[in-house]
Write a protein that holds these residues in place. Structure first.
Motif, PDB file in Angstrom:
ATOM      1  N   VAL A 377      34.492 -70.014  65.696  1.00  0.00           N
ATOM      2  CA  VAL A 377      33.430 -70.074  64.690  1.00  0.00           C
ATOM      3  C   VAL A 377      32.381 -71.112  65.116  1.00  0.00           C
ATOM      4  CG1 VAL A 377      32.909 -70.655  62.285  1.00  0.00           C
ATOM      5  CG2 VAL A 377      34.934 -69.300  62.825  1.00  0.00           C
ATOM      6  N   LYS A 378      32.896 -72.181  65.663  1.00  0.00           N
ATOM      7  CA  LYS A 378      31.989 -73.243  66.100  1.00  0.00           C
ATOM      8  C   LYS A 378      30.989 -72.725  67.146  1.00  0.00           C
ATOM      9  CE  LYS A 378      32.385 -77.956  67.592  1.00  0.00           C
ATOM     10  NZ  LYS A 378      33.211 -78.759  68.472  1.00  0.00           N
ATOM     11  N   GLU A 379      31.537 -71.924  68.058  1.00  0.00           N
ATOM     12  CA  GLU A 379      30.657 -71.367  69.105  1.00  0.00           C
ATOM     13  C   GLU A 379      29.619 -70.411  68.508  1.00  0.00           C
ATOM     14  OE1 GLU A 379      33.067 -71.138  73.289  1.00  0.00           O
ATOM     15  OE2 GLU A 379      33.908 -69.976  71.620  1.00  0.00           O
ATOM     16  N   ILE A 380      30.081 -69.643  67.508  1.00  0.00           N
ATOM     17  CA  ILE A 380      29.147 -68.698  66.880  1.00  0.00           C
ATOM     18  C   ILE A 380      27.980 -69.455  66.239  1.00  0.00           C
ATOM     19  CG2 ILE A 380      28.899 -67.096  64.934  1.00  0.00           C
ATOM     20  CD1 ILE A 380      31.509 -65.870  65.647  1.00  0.00           C
ATOM     21  N   LYS A 381      28.290 -70.627  65.650  1.00  0.00           N
ATOM     22  CA  LYS A 381      27.243 -71.384  64.971  1.00  0.00           C
ATOM     23  C   LYS A 381      26.389 -72.207  65.938  1.00  0.00           C
ATOM     24  CE  LYS A 381      29.500 -72.067  60.505  1.00  0.00           C
ATOM     25  NZ  LYS A 381      29.697 -73.068  59.466  1.00  0.00           N
ATOM     26  N   SER A 382      26.883 -72.328  67.185  1.00  0.00           N
ATOM     27  CA  SER A 382      26.196 -73.219  68.117  1.00  0.00           C
ATOM     28  C   SER A 382      24.892 -72.604  68.616  1.00  0.00           C
ATOM     29  CB  SER A 382      27.097 -73.504  69.322  1.00  0.00           C
ATOM     30  OG  SER A 382      27.157 -72.329  70.116  1.00  0.00           O
ATOM     31  N   THR A 383      24.179 -73.363  69.446  1.00  0.00           N
ATOM     32  CA  THR A 383      22.931 -72.835  69.996  1.00  0.00           C
ATOM     33  C   THR A 383      23.128 -72.285  71.404  1.00  0.00           C
ATOM     34  OG1 THR A 383      22.458 -75.108  70.598  1.00  0.00           O
ATOM     35  CG2 THR A 383      21.332 -74.241  68.655  1.00  0.00           C
ATOM     36  N   LYS A 384      24.389 -72.280  71.866  1.00  0.00           N
ATOM     37  CA  LYS A 384      24.640 -71.745  73.219  1.00  0.00           C
ATOM     38  C   LYS A 384      24.359 -70.245  73.245  1.00  0.00           C
ATOM     39  CE  LYS A 384      28.705 -74.282  73.586  1.00  0.00           C
ATOM     40  NZ  LYS A 384      30.102 -74.107  73.826  1.00  0.00           N
ATOM     41  N   ARG A 385      23.954 -69.729  74.412  1.00  0.00           N
ATOM     42  CA  ARG A 385      23.575 -68.324  74.414  1.00  0.00           C
ATOM     43  C   ARG A 385      24.144 -67.464  75.532  1.00  0.00           C
ATOM     44  NH1 ARG A 385      17.302 -68.328  72.875  1.00  0.00           N
ATOM     45  NH2 ARG A 385      17.962 -66.248  72.289  1.00  0.00           N
ATOM     46  N   PRO A 386      25.352 -67.700  76.017  1.00  0.00           N
ATOM     47  CA  PRO A 386      25.840 -66.714  76.995  1.00  0.00           C
ATOM     48  C   PRO A 386      26.037 -65.350  76.321  1.00  0.00           C
ATOM     49  CG  PRO A 386      27.559 -68.280  76.466  1.00  0.00           C
ATOM     50  CD  PRO A 386      26.334 -68.733  75.734  1.00  0.00           C
ATOM     51  N   GLN A 387      26.049 -64.297  77.171  1.00  0.00           N
ATOM     52  CA  GLN A 387      26.097 -62.920  76.662  1.00  0.00           C
ATOM     53  C   GLN A 387      27.120 -62.654  75.558  1.00  0.00           C
ATOM     54  OE1 GLN A 387      25.023 -59.477  77.244  1.00  0.00           O
ATOM     55  NE2 GLN A 387      23.166 -60.713  77.382  1.00  0.00           N
ATOM     56  N   ASN A 388      28.385 -63.007  75.839  1.00  0.00           N
ATOM     57  CA  ASN A 388      29.423 -62.617  74.877  1.00  0.00           C
ATOM     58  C   ASN A 388      29.243 -63.336  73.547  1.00  0.00           C
ATOM     59  OD1 ASN A 388      30.199 -65.135  75.945  1.00  0.00           O
ATOM     60  ND2 ASN A 388      32.365 -64.735  75.469  1.00  0.00           N
ATOM     61  N   LEU A 389      28.772 -64.579  73.637  1.00  0.00           N
ATOM     62  CA  LEU A 389      28.532 -65.339  72.412  1.00  0.00           C
ATOM     63  C   LEU A 389      27.374 -64.729  71.629  1.00  0.00           C
ATOM     64  CD1 LEU A 389      28.574 -69.213  72.786  1.00  0.00           C
ATOM     65  CD2 LEU A 389      29.753 -67.744  71.157  1.00  0.00           C
ATOM     66  N   ALA A 390      26.330 -64.389  72.340  1.00  0.00           N
ATOM     67  CA  ALA A 390      25.145 -63.849  71.676  1.00  0.00           C
ATOM     68  C   ALA A 390      25.503 -62.574  70.916  1.00  0.00           C
ATOM     69  CB  ALA A 390      24.047 -63.578  72.692  1.00  0.00           C
ATOM     70  N   LEU A 391      26.287 -61.710  71.543  1.00  0.00           N
ATOM     71  CA  LEU A 391      26.651 -60.468  70.864  1.00  0.00           C
ATOM     72  C   LEU A 391      27.500 -60.751  69.628  1.00  0.00           C
ATOM     73  CD1 LEU A 391      26.599 -57.348  70.845  1.00  0.00           C
ATOM     74  CD2 LEU A 391      28.817 -57.423  71.989  1.00  0.00           C
ATOM     75  N   ALA A 392      28.505 -61.614  69.787  1.00  0.00           N
ATOM     76  CA  ALA A 392      29.375 -61.943  68.656  1.00  0.00           C
ATOM     77  C   ALA A 392      28.545 -62.522  67.520  1.00  0.00           C
ATOM     78  CB  ALA A 392      30.451 -62.939  69.095  1.00  0.00           C
ATOM     79  N   ARG A 393      27.625 -63.396  67.867  1.00  0.00           N
ATOM     80  CA  ARG A 393      26.792 -64.037  66.839  1.00  0.00           C
ATOM     81  C   ARG A 393      25.936 -63.002  66.123  1.00  0.00           C
ATOM     82  NH1 ARG A 393      23.911 -67.734  70.003  1.00  0.00           N
ATOM     83  NH2 ARG A 393      25.677 -69.153  69.858  1.00  0.00           N
ATOM     84  N   GLN A 394      25.335 -62.110  66.903  1.00  0.00           N
ATOM     85  CA  GLN A 394      24.474 -61.101  66.281  1.00  0.00           C
ATOM     86  C   GLN A 394      25.268 -60.142  65.398  1.00  0.00           C
ATOM     87  OE1 GLN A 394      22.676 -59.771  69.878  1.00  0.00           O
ATOM     88  NE2 GLN A 394      20.862 -61.070  69.626  1.00  0.00           N
ATOM     89  N   VAL A 395      26.462 -59.799  65.846  1.00  0.00           N
ATOM     90  CA  VAL A 395      27.306 -58.918  65.024  1.00  0.00           C
ATOM     91  C   VAL A 395      27.665 -59.623  63.718  1.00  0.00           C
ATOM     92  CG1 VAL A 395      29.595 -57.846  64.867  1.00  0.00           C
ATOM     93  CG2 VAL A 395      28.218 -57.549  66.932  1.00  0.00           C
ATOM     94  N   ALA A 396      27.996 -60.918  63.810  1.00  0.00           N
ATOM     95  CA  ALA A 396      28.359 -61.667  62.602  1.00  0.00           C
ATOM     96  C   ALA A 396      27.162 -61.733  61.659  1.00  0.00           C
ATOM     97  CB  ALA A 396      28.837 -63.065  62.982  1.00  0.00           C
ATOM     98  N   ILE A 397      25.988 -61.964  62.209  1.00  0.00           N
ATOM     99  CA  ILE A 397      24.787 -62.016  61.361  1.00  0.00           C
ATOM    100  C   ILE A 397      24.554 -60.653  60.705  1.00  0.00           C
ATOM    101  CG2 ILE A 397      22.267 -62.229  61.401  1.00  0.00           C
ATOM    102  CD1 ILE A 397      22.576 -64.398  63.526  1.00  0.00           C
ATOM    103  N   TYR A 398      24.730 -59.613  61.523  1.00  0.00           N
ATOM    104  CA  TYR A 398      24.552 -58.255  60.987  1.00  0.00           C
ATOM    105  C   TYR A 398      25.483 -58.017  59.790  1.00  0.00           C
ATOM    106  CZ  TYR A 398      25.151 -53.206  60.643  1.00  0.00           C
ATOM    107  OH  TYR A 398      25.245 -51.930  60.167  1.00  0.00           O
ATOM    108  N   LEU A 399      26.747 -58.380  59.992  1.00  0.00           N
ATOM    109  CA  LEU A 399      27.728 -58.138  58.920  1.00  0.00           C
ATOM    110  C   LEU A 399      27.449 -59.013  57.698  1.00  0.00           C
ATOM    111  CD1 LEU A 399      31.004 -57.641  60.992  1.00  0.00           C
ATOM    112  CD2 LEU A 399      29.768 -55.927  59.644  1.00  0.00           C
ATOM    113  N   ALA A 400      26.979 -60.227  57.952  1.00  0.00           N
ATOM    114  CA  ALA A 400      26.686 -61.115  56.831  1.00  0.00           C
ATOM    115  C   ALA A 400      25.582 -60.519  55.964  1.00  0.00           C
ATOM    116  CB  ALA A 400      26.273 -62.491  57.342  1.00  0.00           C
ATOM    117  N   ARG A 401      24.634 -59.904  56.620  1.00  0.00           N
ATOM    118  CA  ARG A 401      23.539 -59.305  55.847  1.00  0.00           C
ATOM    119  C   ARG A 401      23.979 -57.994  55.201  1.00  0.00           C
ATOM    120  NH1 ARG A 401      18.415 -58.618  54.424  1.00  0.00           N
ATOM    121  NH2 ARG A 401      17.227 -56.840  55.214  1.00  0.00           N
ATOM    122  N   GLU A 402      24.807 -57.254  55.923  1.00  0.00           N
ATOM    123  CA  GLU A 402      25.247 -55.947  55.446  1.00  0.00           C
ATOM    124  C   GLU A 402      26.278 -56.070  54.323  1.00  0.00           C
ATOM    125  OE1 GLU A 402      24.047 -53.143  56.989  1.00  0.00           O
ATOM    126  OE2 GLU A 402      25.435 -51.599  56.260  1.00  0.00           O
TER     127      GLU A 402
END
Ligand code: ADP
Ligand code: MG
Length: 452
Positions: A377-402
């Motif tokens: 969760v910490k990584e998802i909230k962080s500002t780091k941007r490697p590929q796998n993190l970016a996708l996980a973060r975007q999916v989480a944001i998507y679900l949070a809105r959905e």
């Protein structure tokens, strides 16, 4: 043909039409020609040798009956295969002289065939519902522009029309690498036409289509109500047809049933052969499943295959979707053997609808997404941007809105203080990706189901 031979042939065709069933008549009888009758032997020309067996089994007694009726004698059949006359005319299909080859190689680049290279006859399972369509496609592939032109294939969604259309194109391309083949959806055809009209590039548009050797056009029901596109298509059709260039069309319904389609197009579409595809029967569904699971690294219980074949019974696309779910669930559960229970579970996860908006904490979404993609969760909230993190973060944001009714600003705060436009961007990005990527939407639905 003498008048008597003509009378004989017409009478025979009438009898065949009433006794053989539409598909068989259209496909096996109608293309045949009576060359002559000499010494009580009718020489009949068939356009493919596999048809001879059908004639021997089913039509010879009709020939006998007709013979007695017209000549008062027994007439026997002799078959010859091929259409020499038309074969000779078709030699302009693939130019072979060095000069034209260079010209056509250039043209080729201007005509990307747009074929889907994964659709072939070899990975298309034949069964009762599609055997006529497959035979017709194979025959068309054999002699493009000659055997069936146009060939019109229709049937419900997910039954393999697009697959077959591409299989025809790939097979012709294999035999005739220089042929100018184009696969296009009707939607894109309409778009290209509209764009050409707007930009004043109609000449280029016409030139492109009129110079094709093979036009494979998918879902022509979308021509309905588009009068000027229909007119343009009509002209292209005529030019290609006159040059004996192959046209294959698909539609979700028969030509006559496409509303608001100009009569002259309906007539053209029905000019040669119309075949339909119906849903696969149980045996065919089992064969399709068995073929598709070969690529998986787990084994299926026989019961599980039959269970799946019974659960998904009208659409091969749905069958493939269910297999993807099974694959995913099996991976999540690290199962090596697919059982009926696992199939049932995977199908359930597929059919449960969208969740109601309820009070799911954003943190829970982050946790579930994190678990799925193997990040914290910490990584998802962080500002780091490697590929796998970016996708996980975007999916989480998507679900949070959905799945929650939090504002985009609030969601942004929960994701390490991002602003609302970043949230919207992530949301839209995932939404678009899901529309194009089945496996991503399956992943996201699985996570969703866990959160409910
Ligand atoms: P349609 O164009 O009729 O809606 P598609 O050609 O897109 O259907 O088929 C949907 C999916 O099902 C494709 O992935 C296709 O490969 C697969 N499919 C359909 N029929 C068969 C079949 N008989 N054998 C193997 N795969 C099939
Ligand atoms: Mg299709």
């Amino acid at each position: 043909m003498t008048p008597q031979e003509q009378q004989f042939w017409q009478r025979f065709l009438d009898l065949a039409e009433t006794t053989q069933g539409q598909n068989a008549y259209q496909f096996l009888v109608k293309p045949a020609k009576l060359l002559h009758i000499k010494a009580n032997i009718a020489t009949i020309q068939l356009d493919a040798d596999f048809k001879q067996l059908y004639w021997q089994m089913n039509l010879e007694n009709l020939l006998t009956t007709t013979g007695y009726e017209i000549f008062d004698q027994e007439i026997k059949a002799h078959y010859v295969i091929g259409r020499q006359d038309e074969l000779e005319q078709s030699t302009d299909m693939a130019p072979t002289s060095p000069d034209t080859q260079t010209v056509n190689r250039e043209n080729l680049q201007a005509f990307p065939s747009n074929l889907n290279s994964s659709y072939h006859f070899s990975n298309f399972i034949q069964g009762k519902g599609n055997e006529w369509a497959v035979s017709a496609c194979l025959a068309t592939t054999d002699k493009p522009g000659i055997n069936y032109n146009p060939l019109f294939i229709w049937g419900g969604p997910g039954l393999g029309k697009t697959h077959l259309l591409n299989a025809v194109g790939n097979a012709i391309q294999h035999d005739e690498p220089l042929a100018r083949i184009l696969y296009i959806t009707t939607e894109n055809f309409v778009n290209e036409f509209v764009t050409a009209t707007r930009l004043g590039t109609m000449d280029d548009f016409r030139e492109k289509f009129r110079n094709l050797d093979v036009l494979l056009i998918d879902d022509v029901q979308f021509l309905a109500n588009k009068e000027s596109t229909q007119e343009e298509f009509f002209n292209i059709f005529n030019v290609m047809f006159d040059k004996k260039k192959q046209i294959v069309l698909t539609s979700d319904r028969a030509p006559k049933s496409i509303e608001a389609l100009a009569d002259r197009l309906v007539t053209r579409f029905e000019w040669d052969l119309t075949v339909d595809i119906t849903p696969p029967d149980f045996e065919t569904r089992v064969a399709i499943i068995e073929d598709k699971i070969q690529q998986y690294d787990f084994s299926f219980q026989k019961d599980a295959i039959e269970y799946l074949a019974n659960q998904v019974d009208s659409n091969v696309r749905d069958l493939e979707g269910a297999l993807k779910n099974i694959h995913l669930v099996a991976n999540l559960e690290q199962a090596k053997l697919i059982t009926v229970e696992l199939v049932a579970k995977a199908i359930r996860s597929r059919t449960t609808g969208a969740p109601k908006i309820n009070v799911i904490p954003i943190e829970a979404i982050q946790e579930e997404v994190g678990k799925f993609y193997g990040v914290t969760v910490k990584e998802i909230k962080s500002t780091k941007r490697p590929q796998n993190l970016a996708l996980a973060r975007q999916v989480a944001i998507y679900l949070a809105r959905e799945m929650t009714d939090n504002s985009t600003t609030k969601i942004g705060k929960e994701f390490g203080g991002r602003d609302h436009s970043t949230v919207l961007h992530a949301y839209n990005k995932i939404k678009n990706m899901m529309a194009q990527d089945d496996s991503l939407s399956i992943e996201i639905n699985t996570i969703k189901n866990k959160l409910k």
